[in-house]
Design a protein around this motif. Structure first.
Motif, mmCIF file in Angstrom:
data_model
loop_
_atom_site.group_PDB
_atom_site.id
_atom_site.type_symbol
_atom_site.label_atom_id
_atom_site.label_comp_id
_atom_site.label_asym_id
_atom_site.label_seq_id
_atom_site.Cartn_x
_atom_site.Cartn_y
_atom_site.Cartn_z
ATOM 1 N N ASP A 1 -1.532 10.776 0.562
ATOM 2 C CA ASP A 1 -0.815 10.326 1.617
ATOM 3 C C ASP A 1 -0.146 9.152 1.384
ATOM 4 O O ASP A 1 -0.965 8.178 0.570
ATOM 5 C CB ASP A 1 -1.693 9.914 2.819
ATOM 6 N N ALA B 1 -7.291 12.680 -1.614
ATOM 7 C CA ALA B 1 -8.404 13.399 -1.410
ATOM 8 C C ALA B 1 -8.312 14.378 -2.532
ATOM 9 O O ALA B 1 -7.111 14.848 -2.905
ATOM 10 C CB ALA B 1 -8.073 14.369 0.022
ATOM 11 N N SER C 1 1.015 -1.078 0.061
ATOM 12 C CA SER C 1 0.012 -0.030 0.029
ATOM 13 C C SER C 1 0.898 1.324 -0.078
ATOM 14 O O SER C 1 1.110 1.721 1.048
ATOM 15 C CB SER C 1 -0.910 0.012 1.213
ATOM 16 N N THR D 1 -2.040 5.424 0.936
ATOM 17 C CA THR D 1 -3.185 5.203 1.999
ATOM 18 C C THR D 1 -4.171 6.097 1.791
ATOM 19 O O THR D 1 -5.509 5.539 2.143
ATOM 20 C CB THR D 1 -2.479 5.232 3.327
ATOM 21 N N HIS D 2 -4.199 7.100 1.382
ATOM 22 C CA HIS D 2 -5.464 7.865 1.373
ATOM 23 C C HIS D 2 -5.237 9.115 -0.044
ATOM 24 O O HIS D 2 -4.095 9.506 -0.361
ATOM 25 C CB HIS D 2 -5.476 8.868 2.533
ATOM 26 N N HIS E 1 2.766 13.031 3.225
ATOM 27 C CA HIS E 1 1.966 13.384 2.113
ATOM 28 C C HIS E 1 2.430 14.236 1.221
ATOM 29 O O HIS E 1 3.452 15.196 1.534
ATOM 30 C CB HIS E 1 0.482 13.856 2.825
ATOM 31 N N SER F 1 -12.746 11.863 -0.354
ATOM 32 C CA SER F 1 -11.648 11.609 0.395
ATOM 33 C C SER F 1 -11.606 9.847 0.560
ATOM 34 O O SER F 1 -12.711 9.266 0.947
ATOM 35 C CB SER F 1 -12.092 11.895 1.836
ATOM 36 N N VAL F 2 -10.860 9.188 -0.142
ATOM 37 C CA VAL F 2 -10.600 7.646 -0.158
ATOM 38 C C VAL F 2 -9.569 7.237 0.272
ATOM 39 O O VAL F 2 -8.245 7.532 0.058
ATOM 40 C CB VAL F 2 -10.739 7.389 -1.905
ATOM 41 N N ARG F 3 -9.784 6.213 1.051
ATOM 42 C CA ARG F 3 -8.709 5.370 1.815
ATOM 43 C C ARG F 3 -8.560 4.130 0.690
ATOM 44 O O ARG F 3 -9.312 3.718 0.450
ATOM 45 C CB ARG F 3 -9.116 4.727 3.183
#
Length: 372
Positions: free
Chosen positions: A88, A13, A7, A10-11, A98, A24-26
């Motif tokens: 991120d 936006a 991964s 991780t995130h 980030h 906002s997506v993980r």
């Protein structure tokens, strides 16, 4: 070589990117974007590719390839709407951080990077910089390269040891919308290490993997045979100054194998090979950090989906993967966590993205024997 975390991202936006007003997506090691045509699945994928293109080439070329700033940003009727991206990440060495930037349109018709920042480990704990409208606000480094408001500063900062890992990781992302027509054509030999977006350098990639990563090359052959049982192998085939692919096909007659060039192969066979090459292109000296593939199931027989699913799981152990898909068969797997399936929908002209609450709609989990 250090084995990276699967991964990398991780995130994510996004704000005002094409049809996406805000999201906002993980992300997990293996992710699926699902939803109807035109909902915005490809726009989410393209936002990540935009970051890669803007860093690997230039911000100007990345915008122009997409029609310019006014085609990329979602305006809501306001000329002052800025597009913004935040990623991120976990770097291959394990450091977290980030990278984010926002871009606005100018009245003159141009654009300006309103703000850009890269922070590793946290401000005061690791490398960092913050820039506003072409001016350095703060940095962990004593010396910082010259910057302008029409370019991303991370490109210039990549010359500094502190920020090079971020630049390398973001530019090592690969995105694919495979085109069998281009894969059939004779190709010029290329030295690039990543498969190109449409598969237009696949002969070079297959030849490279056969030489430097025989285990990965063997995996591609194995999965390709499982998807297309009468195909027993594929190799790079030089033809004068050009090259193509040569497939080894079973004729049904004992010990007789027919050799066919890429121009004679079906869309399904070429797309399957392209997907497998994208997934398995990791080598000892170079590995993509992130792979995005548009509709990998296209042109595949439903019976091949099980093999595709196995290949995706295998690859996601070492490389993060994001897919767009319309295939319920691909999602018909009890090992899939609902949080990794992202529902994409269009609501009043704006794309909404959220984790799915329902994945396995067509298949019931088998029950044990009934008690007497």
């Amino acid at each position: 070589m250090t084995t990276p975390s699967p991964s990398f991202i991780t995130h994510v936006a996004l704000r005002n990117y094409k049809s996406i007003g805000s999201c906002s997506v993980r992300l997990s090691p293996l992710n699926y974007l699902v939803g109807p045509n035109g909902a915005g699945k490809s726009n989410f994928m393209d936002a990540l590719q935009f970051v890669r293109d803007a860093l690997a080439n230039s911000l100007d070329s990345a915008l122009n390839e997409r029609g310019g700033i006014n085609e990329v940003r979602r305006r809501y009727g306001s000329p002052n709407t800025h597009l913004a991206v935040r990623i991120d990440f976990v770097l291959p060495g394990g450091d977290t951080g980030h990278y984010t930037f926002s871009i606005g349109a100018l009245k003159s018709g141009g654009y300006e990077v309103q703000k850009e920042e890269c922070i590793i480990k946290g401000i005061g704990q690791g490398p960092s910089f913050i820039i506003e409208k072409g001016k350095l606000v703060c940095s962990s480094e004593l010396a910082f390269p010259a910057i302008t408001s029409d370019r991303l500063a991370l490109v210039a900062a990549s010359g500094l040891k502190a920020f090079r890992p971020v630049f390398d990781a973001l530019t090592a992302m690969g995105f694919y919308n495979l085109n069998p027509k281009l894969m059939r054509e004779l190709q010029k030999p290329q030295g690039c290490r990543l498969l190109r977006p449409a598969g237009e350098n696949i002969a070079s990639v297959i030849g490279h993997l056969e030489k430097v990563a025989p285990s990965q090359f063997a995996l591609i052959q194995e999965y390709l045979h499982a998807v297309i049982p009468n195909v027993h192998g594929v190799n790079r085939k030089p033809i004068g100054p050009m090259e193509t692919l040569e497939f080894h096909e079973d004729t049904g007659i004992q010990k007789i194998v027919r050799r066919l060039m890429a121009q004679n192969m079906s869309d399904g066979t070429l797309r399957a090979l392209g997907v497998l090459a994208a997934l398995m292109q990791r080598t000892l000296d170079y590995a993509p950090t992130f792979i995005g593939i548009e509709e990998p199931e296209t042109s595949l027989h439903p019976s091949a989906i099980v093999t595709l699913r196995k290949a995706l799981k295998k690859a996601s152990k070492t490389t993060q993967i994001l897919l767009t898909t319309h295939s319920q068969d691909l999602l018909d797997d009890f090992d899939i966590n609902a949080n990794t399936v992202l529902n994409v929908a269009l609501d009043a002209g704006e794309t909404r993205i959220a984790p799915s609450e329902h994945v396995h709609k067509t298949r019931k989990k088998p029950r044990g024997p009934r008690k007497a």
